[in-house]
Design a protein around this motif. Structure first.
Motif, PDB file in Angstrom:
ATOM      1  N   ASN A  91       0.856  -1.187   0.000  1.00 46.75           N
ATOM      2  CA  ASN A  91       0.000   0.000   0.000  1.00 46.75           C
ATOM      3  C   ASN A  91       0.893   1.238   0.000  1.00 46.75           C
ATOM      4  OD1 ASN A  91      -1.607   2.234   0.869  1.00 46.75           O
ATOM      5  ND2 ASN A  91      -3.107   0.805   1.714  1.00 46.75           N
ATOM      6  N   ASN A  92       0.672   2.147  -0.939  1.00 41.90           N
ATOM      7  CA  ASN A  92       1.513   3.342  -1.044  1.00 41.90           C
ATOM      8  C   ASN A  92       1.493   4.174   0.235  1.00 41.90           C
ATOM      9  OD1 ASN A  92       2.373   2.823  -3.661  1.00 41.90           O
ATOM     10  ND2 ASN A  92       0.579   3.815  -4.564  1.00 41.90           N
ATOM     11  N   SER A  93       0.344   4.183   0.908  1.00 41.78           N
ATOM     12  CA  SER A  93       0.202   4.986   2.131  1.00 41.78           C
ATOM     13  C   SER A  93       0.805   4.302   3.339  1.00 41.78           C
ATOM     14  CB  SER A  93      -1.285   5.278   2.391  1.00 41.78           C
ATOM     15  OG  SER A  93      -1.866   5.953   1.306  1.00 41.78           O
ATOM     16  N   ASP A  94       0.819   2.980   3.322  1.00 45.24           N
ATOM     17  CA  ASP A  94       1.347   2.214   4.453  1.00 45.24           C
ATOM     18  C   ASP A  94       2.027   0.965   3.917  1.00 45.24           C
ATOM     19  OD1 ASP A  94       1.939   0.816   6.727  1.00 45.24           O
ATOM     20  OD2 ASP A  94      -0.076   0.908   7.600  1.00 45.24           O
ATOM     21  N   PRO A  95       3.357   1.022   3.678  1.00 42.17           N
ATOM     22  CA  PRO A  95       4.100  -0.102   3.070  1.00 42.17           C
ATOM     23  C   PRO A  95       4.045  -1.397   3.870  1.00 42.17           C
ATOM     24  CG  PRO A  95       5.381   1.923   3.022  1.00 42.17           C
ATOM     25  CD  PRO A  95       4.205   2.195   3.897  1.00 42.17           C
ATOM     26  N   SER A  96       3.556  -1.351   5.097  1.00 45.50           N
ATOM     27  CA  SER A  96       3.464  -2.571   5.904  1.00 45.50           C
ATOM     28  C   SER A  96       2.210  -3.371   5.571  1.00 45.50           C
ATOM     29  CB  SER A  96       3.471  -2.223   7.395  1.00 45.50           C
ATOM     30  OG  SER A  96       2.289  -1.524   7.759  1.00 45.50           O
ATOM     31  N   LYS A  97       1.334  -2.777   4.751  1.00 44.31           N
ATOM     32  CA  LYS A  97       0.101  -3.431   4.365  1.00 44.31           C
ATOM     33  C   LYS A  97       0.117  -3.733   2.867  1.00 44.31           C
ATOM     34  CE  LYS A  97      -2.580  -1.268   8.064  1.00 44.31           C
ATOM     35  NZ  LYS A  97      -3.746  -0.411   8.405  1.00 44.31           N
ATOM     36  N   PHE A  98      -0.652  -4.751   2.469  1.00 41.97           N
ATOM     37  CA  PHE A  98      -0.573  -5.221   1.088  1.00 41.97           C
ATOM     38  C   PHE A  98      -1.954  -5.413   0.471  1.00 41.97           C
ATOM     39  CE2 PHE A  98       3.406  -6.262   3.036  1.00 41.97           C
ATOM     40  CZ  PHE A  98       4.348  -6.061   2.035  1.00 41.97           C
ATOM     41  N   GLN A  99      -2.007  -5.119  -0.840  1.00 44.82           N
ATOM     42  CA  GLN A  99      -3.205  -5.316  -1.634  1.00 44.82           C
ATOM     43  C   GLN A  99      -2.868  -6.216  -2.818  1.00 44.82           C
ATOM     44  OE1 GLN A  99      -4.269  -1.337  -2.761  1.00 44.82           O
ATOM     45  NE2 GLN A  99      -4.914  -0.726  -0.676  1.00 44.82           N
ATOM     46  N   ALA A 100      -3.884  -6.714  -3.491  1.00 43.56           N
ATOM     47  CA  ALA A 100      -3.660  -7.540  -4.684  1.00 43.56           C
ATOM     48  C   ALA A 100      -3.057  -6.694  -5.791  1.00 43.56           C
ATOM     49  CB  ALA A 100      -4.964  -8.164  -5.149  1.00 43.56           C
ATOM     50  N   LYS A 101      -2.177  -7.306  -6.574  1.00 43.16           N
ATOM     51  CA  LYS A 101      -1.492  -6.581  -7.645  1.00 43.16           C
ATOM     52  C   LYS A 101      -2.474  -6.037  -8.664  1.00 43.16           C
ATOM     53  CE  LYS A 101       2.536  -7.966  -8.814  1.00 43.16           C
ATOM     54  NZ  LYS A 101       3.688  -8.749  -9.336  1.00 43.16           N
ATOM     55  N   ASP A 102      -3.514  -6.788  -8.969  1.00 43.70           N
ATOM     56  CA  ASP A 102      -4.554  -6.328  -9.895  1.00 43.70           C
ATOM     57  C   ASP A 102      -5.814  -7.161  -9.669  1.00 43.70           C
ATOM     58  OD1 ASP A 102      -4.091  -8.786 -11.133  1.00 43.70           O
ATOM     59  OD2 ASP A 102      -2.824  -7.919 -12.701  1.00 43.70           O
ATOM     60  N   VAL A 103      -6.809  -6.947 -10.518  1.00 41.32           N
ATOM     61  CA  VAL A 103      -8.086  -7.648 -10.366  1.00 41.32           C
ATOM     62  C   VAL A 103      -7.904  -9.161 -10.461  1.00 41.32           C
ATOM     63  CG1 VAL A 103     -10.374  -7.997 -11.374  1.00 41.32           C
ATOM     64  CG2 VAL A 103      -9.420  -5.690 -11.225  1.00 41.32           C
ATOM     65  N   ASP A 104      -7.066  -9.625 -11.427  1.00 41.34           N
ATOM     66  CA  ASP A 104      -6.859 -11.065 -11.603  1.00 41.34           C
ATOM     67  C   ASP A 104      -6.176 -11.675 -10.381  1.00 41.34           C
ATOM     68  OD1 ASP A 104      -8.032 -11.266 -14.138  1.00 41.34           O
ATOM     69  OD2 ASP A 104      -6.195 -10.554 -15.105  1.00 41.34           O
ATOM     70  N   ALA A 105      -5.219 -10.945  -9.812  1.00 36.99           N
ATOM     71  CA  ALA A 105      -4.544 -11.428  -8.606  1.00 36.99           C
ATOM     72  C   ALA A 105      -5.537 -11.569  -7.457  1.00 36.99           C
ATOM     73  CB  ALA A 105      -3.411 -10.493  -8.220  1.00 36.99           C
ATOM     74  N   ALA A 106      -6.446 -10.594  -7.332  1.00 35.02           N
ATOM     75  CA  ALA A 106      -7.461 -10.646  -6.287  1.00 35.02           C
ATOM     76  C   ALA A 106      -8.389 -11.846  -6.483  1.00 35.02           C
ATOM     77  CB  ALA A 106      -8.268  -9.343  -6.282  1.00 35.02           C
ATOM     78  N   LYS A 107      -8.770 -12.115  -7.724  1.00 31.92           N
ATOM     79  CA  LYS A 107      -9.649 -13.261  -8.015  1.00 31.92           C
ATOM     80  C   LYS A 107      -8.934 -14.575  -7.707  1.00 31.92           C
ATOM     81  CE  LYS A 107     -12.438 -11.050 -11.651  1.00 31.92           C
ATOM     82  NZ  LYS A 107     -12.788 -11.056 -13.100  1.00 31.92           N
ATOM     83  N   PHE A 108      -7.664 -14.657  -8.065  1.00 33.97           N
ATOM     84  CA  PHE A 108      -6.895 -15.861  -7.802  1.00 33.97           C
ATOM     85  C   PHE A 108      -6.776 -16.095  -6.294  1.00 33.97           C
ATOM     86  CE2 PHE A 108      -2.464 -17.969  -8.206  1.00 33.97           C
ATOM     87  CZ  PHE A 108      -3.030 -19.225  -8.086  1.00 33.97           C
ATOM     88  N   LEU A 109      -6.457 -15.042  -5.548  1.00 32.84           N
ATOM     89  CA  LEU A 109      -6.329 -15.164  -4.099  1.00 32.84           C
ATOM     90  C   LEU A 109      -7.657 -15.557  -3.458  1.00 32.84           C
ATOM     91  CD1 LEU A 109      -3.959 -12.139  -3.432  1.00 32.84           C
ATOM     92  CD2 LEU A 109      -3.436 -14.564  -3.042  1.00 32.84           C
ATOM     93  N   ALA A 110      -8.748 -15.030  -3.984  1.00 33.11           N
ATOM     94  CA  ALA A 110     -10.068 -15.409  -3.477  1.00 33.11           C
ATOM     95  C   ALA A 110     -10.327 -16.887  -3.752  1.00 33.11           C
ATOM     96  CB  ALA A 110     -11.144 -14.543  -4.123  1.00 33.11           C
ATOM     97  N   ASP A 111      -9.876 -17.376  -4.918  1.00 29.00           N
ATOM     98  CA  ASP A 111     -10.021 -18.783  -5.273  1.00 29.00           C
ATOM     99  C   ASP A 111      -9.242 -19.659  -4.303  1.00 29.00           C
ATOM    100  OD1 ASP A 111     -11.048 -20.805  -6.946  1.00 29.00           O
ATOM    101  OD2 ASP A 111      -9.155 -20.945  -8.032  1.00 29.00           O
ATOM    102  N   LEU A 112      -8.144 -19.108  -3.765  1.00 27.71           N
ATOM    103  CA  LEU A 112      -7.325 -19.844  -2.801  1.00 27.71           C
ATOM    104  C   LEU A 112      -7.842 -19.680  -1.367  1.00 27.71           C
ATOM    105  CD1 LEU A 112      -3.744 -19.048  -4.177  1.00 27.71           C
ATOM    106  CD2 LEU A 112      -5.051 -21.163  -4.462  1.00 27.71           C
ATOM    107  N   GLY A 113      -8.875 -18.857  -1.216  1.00 27.34           N
ATOM    108  CA  GLY A 113      -9.490 -18.695   0.103  1.00 27.34           C
ATOM    109  C   GLY A 113      -9.129 -17.415   0.834  1.00 27.34           C
ATOM    110  N   PHE A 114      -8.390 -16.526   0.186  1.00 25.33           N
ATOM    111  CA  PHE A 114      -7.993 -15.270   0.831  1.00 25.33           C
ATOM    112  C   PHE A 114      -8.907 -14.147   0.336  1.00 25.33           C
ATOM    113  CE2 PHE A 114      -4.140 -17.901   0.369  1.00 25.33           C
ATOM    114  CZ  PHE A 114      -3.857 -18.103   1.714  1.00 25.33           C
ATOM    115  N   LYS A 115      -9.838 -13.731   1.195  1.00 24.28           N
ATOM    116  CA  LYS A 115     -10.880 -12.803   0.774  1.00 24.28           C
ATOM    117  C   LYS A 115     -10.951 -11.534   1.626  1.00 24.28           C
ATOM    118  CE  LYS A 115     -13.663 -16.676  -0.923  1.00 24.28           C
ATOM    119  NZ  LYS A 115     -14.967 -17.386  -0.851  1.00 24.28           N
ATOM    120  N   SER A 116      -9.966 -11.343   2.504  1.00 27.24           N
ATOM    121  CA  SER A 116     -10.010 -10.162   3.378  1.00 27.24           C
ATOM    122  C   SER A 116      -9.652  -8.876   2.639  1.00 27.24           C
ATOM    123  CB  SER A 116      -9.061 -10.351   4.566  1.00 27.24           C
ATOM    124  OG  SER A 116      -7.709 -10.452   4.121  1.00 27.24           O
TER     125      SER A 116
END
Length: 293
Positions: A91-116
């Motif tokens: 996260n640009n505002s807080d480098p200690s926190k992380f977001q999905a690289k893009d929409v596809d990454a978010a969908k893949f992570l959700a498929d793996l069970g990571f939905k927070s």
């Protein structure tokens, strides 16, 4: 009426049992689903949505007594994958926190069970740590079809498939989160001629009576491996098994123009090895001066 109801109930139970048994068999034979090509690109396993980066190669196992040549894949390109680096950005505002690289990454992570989180929302520290711990494990590999290349000087291996398990962590107690199938890259010019040339060399051959050699007798139909060359013989035999029928062609000249079926009383013998239509030595192998009878 009661008897009829009982009969219908029993027939229904038999039907349910049959369906359930069929379902178990079908699931047992089914392959893991194909990994979405967009996700494979994110992980670096594909260069684009139709081209795999997972190389097939001719691999040599030189374990004493178990020597073997086989088609394998570049396992490290899969097993060393860092899921956090490939799928998350800070996260640009807080480098200690992380977001999905893009929409596809978010969908893949959700498929793996990571939905927070997603591409615009931070993942929880628990999920981020779990994503960082992910490991890819190869559970099986099927090489592509092996065939001679156009020039018939080597072999091609068509695109194959690889079964992957995304594990929750490294180690013997790791558990699979999700299983997938991915494609492997077709391989041209596997390098079989070079492998054969490294095994079938003059010093490996023993044109002696105990190996079947006799002047005026029929030429050898199998390679006369010298004493102490068991490792080379096992590696060579595994190549024959992998790539097809072997044929040995003997000649009395280096161009192979004068083929021989019986050993001459003097001069040299030259050897060519072929698997099917593929010539495995670029030139006829000079076996040196033939020994006396």
């Amino acid at each position: 009426m009661r008897s009829m109801k009982t009969l219908l109930r029993l027939m229904g139970a038999v039907t349910l049992s049959t369906v359930a048994a069929s379902s178990v068999v079908a699931c047992g034979n089914a392959k893991a689903p194909q990994l979405n090509a967009k996700y494979a690109v994110l992980l670096g396993w594909y260069s684009n949505e139709t081209t795999s980066n997972i190389n097939q190669k001719l691999s040599k196992d030189q374990t004493a007594g178990k020597e073997k040549e086989e088609i394998t894949i570049d396992k490290q390109s899969i097993t060393t994958t860092n899921f956090k680096t490939k799928l998350l950005v800070a996260n640009n505002s807080d480098p200690s926190k992380f977001q999905a690289k893009d929409v596809d990454a978010a969908k893949f992570l959700a498929d793996l069970g990571f939905k927070s989180g997603n591409e615009s929302q931070d993942y929880s520290q628990t999920d981020t740590a779990a994503i960082n711990a992910l490991k890819a494990k190869i559970t099986s590999f099927e090489a592509g079809k092996i065939e001679a290349n156009a020039g018939k000087t080597d072999f091609n291996v068509g695109a194959g498939t690889c079964q992957i398990s995304i594990m929750d962590k490294d180690g013997t107690d790791a558990k699979s989160i999700k299983d997938y199938t991915i494609n492997t890259l077709k391989k041209d010019d596997v390098g079989v001629p070079a492998e054969v040339a490294s095994l079938v060399i003059k010093d490996n051959l023993a044109l002696t009576k105990d190996k079947g050699y006799k002047q005026g007798g029929k030429v050898l139909t199998s390679l006369p491996w010298a004493t102490g060359k068991d490792k080379e013989k096992r590696l060579y035999d595994s190549l024959v098994k992998l790539f097809g029928k072997e044929s040995l062609i003997w000649a009395s000249d280096s161009n192979g123009q004068n083929s021989i079926t019986t050993y001459p009383t003097s001069g040299k013998a030259y050897l060519m090895v072929k698997f099917g239509n593929v010539k495995l030595l670029n030139n006829y192998l000079d076996c040196g001066d033939l020994p006396g009878a």
